[in-house]
Motif scaffolding. Structure first.
Motif, PDB file in Angstrom:
ATOM      1  N   ARG A 134       0.846  -1.184   0.000  1.00  0.00           N
ATOM      2  CA  ARG A 134       0.000   0.000   0.000  1.00  0.00           C
ATOM      3  C   ARG A 134       0.879   1.230   0.000  1.00  0.00           C
ATOM      4  N   SER A 177      -0.983   1.364  21.081  1.00  0.00           N
ATOM      5  CA  SER A 177      -0.592   0.434  20.028  1.00  0.00           C
ATOM      6  C   SER A 177       0.077  -0.779  20.664  1.00  0.00           C
ATOM      7  N   ASN A 219      -8.104  -8.852   9.883  1.00  0.00           N
ATOM      8  CA  ASN A 219      -7.948  -7.750   8.929  1.00  0.00           C
ATOM      9  C   ASN A 219      -9.184  -6.860   8.834  1.00  0.00           C
ATOM     10  N   GLN A 220     -10.336  -7.348   9.257  1.00  0.00           N
ATOM     11  CA  GLN A 220     -11.551  -6.529   9.237  1.00  0.00           C
ATOM     12  C   GLN A 220     -11.539  -5.463  10.326  1.00  0.00           C
ATOM     13  N   GLU A 221     -10.694  -5.657  11.332  1.00  0.00           N
ATOM     14  CA  GLU A 221     -10.617  -4.692  12.437  1.00  0.00           C
ATOM     15  C   GLU A 221      -9.881  -3.443  11.958  1.00  0.00           C
ATOM     16  N   LYS A 222     -10.533  -2.285  12.047  1.00  0.00           N
ATOM     17  CA  LYS A 222      -9.959  -1.067  11.477  1.00  0.00           C
ATOM     18  C   LYS A 222      -8.659  -0.635  12.145  1.00  0.00           C
ATOM     19  N   GLY A 223      -8.389  -1.060  13.362  1.00  0.00           N
ATOM     20  CA  GLY A 223      -7.164  -0.674  14.048  1.00  0.00           C
ATOM     21  C   GLY A 223      -5.971  -1.560  13.739  1.00  0.00           C
ATOM     22  N   THR A 266      -2.990  -2.651  11.615  1.00  0.00           N
ATOM     23  CA  THR A 266      -2.179  -2.021  10.578  1.00  0.00           C
ATOM     24  C   THR A 266      -1.278  -3.008   9.846  1.00  0.00           C
ATOM     25  N   ASN A 310      -0.544  -7.481   9.428  1.00  0.00           N
ATOM     26  CA  ASN A 310      -0.961  -8.827   9.791  1.00  0.00           C
ATOM     27  C   ASN A 310      -0.129  -9.765   8.935  1.00  0.00           C
ATOM     28  N   THR A 366      -3.889  -0.754  16.812  1.00  0.00           N
ATOM     29  CA  THR A 366      -3.917   0.591  17.367  1.00  0.00           C
ATOM     30  C   THR A 366      -5.348   0.888  17.786  1.00  0.00           C
ATOM     31  N   SER A 367      -5.496   1.464  18.982  1.00  0.00           N
ATOM     32  CA  SER A 367      -6.826   1.789  19.493  1.00  0.00           C
ATOM     33  C   SER A 367      -6.751   3.086  20.296  1.00  0.00           C
TER      34      SER A 367
END
Length: 150
Positions: A54, A68, A88-92, A94, A96, A110-111
């Motif tokens: 990315r 984090s 990977n569906q968890e928005k926090g 970064t 995996n 990260t939260s």
């Protein structure tokens, strides 16, 4: 895929000196003495080959007041891709990635707070059916990749 000298030069600019302008790839092209279209074509190939995952900013979550942590878990081999998809569906999340070890699935989370991070981890544990080890950073290191040579 073997990286060419041009690929390495493009990657170095993307990682270390990305132009923050309206048409960054035109600036990169100018620096390299090639066309913007050629830069975009090379970047497309590098993405297709998995060299580039990315392109985006990296934010220092701690400096912004976020929590984090590096997480690791053991997932049975036949369920690892399913578990990775859930994580990977968890928005926090970064990063995996798989590792060839007992703890075979690692990710960073990260939260907004340690409490929220723990809540997310507990939820992920239920959803993937595996215990997750959370390892918050004691000291942060920045690893920098620089491509040299031919």
């Amino acid at each position: 895929m073997e990286l060419t000298r041009l690929d390495k030069e493009i990657l170095n600019i993307l990682q270390n000196d990305f132009p923050l302008v309206e048409r960054p790839y035109a600036v990169i092209a100018d620096r390299l003495g090639i066309s913007e279209e050629e830069v975009l074509a090379r970047v497309k190939v590098l993405k297709e080959e998995g060299v580039i995952r990315r392109i985006g900013g990296v934010i220092d979550a701690q400096k912004l007041g976020f929590y984090s942590t590096l997480c690791a878990c053991h997932v049975e081999e036949d369920k690892v891709w399913e578990a990775a998809g859930i994580i990977n569906q968890e928005k926090g999340v970064t990063h995996n990635y798989l590792r060839d070890d007992w703890y075979n699935l690692w990710f960073t989370l990260t939260s907004p707070s340690p409490e929220e991070g723990e809540k997310i981890i507990k939820d992920l544990e239920k959803r993937i059916g595996a215990e997750i080890k959370s390892m918050p950073a004691q000291k942060v290191y920045k690893i920098k990749a620089v491509f040299t040579g031919r």
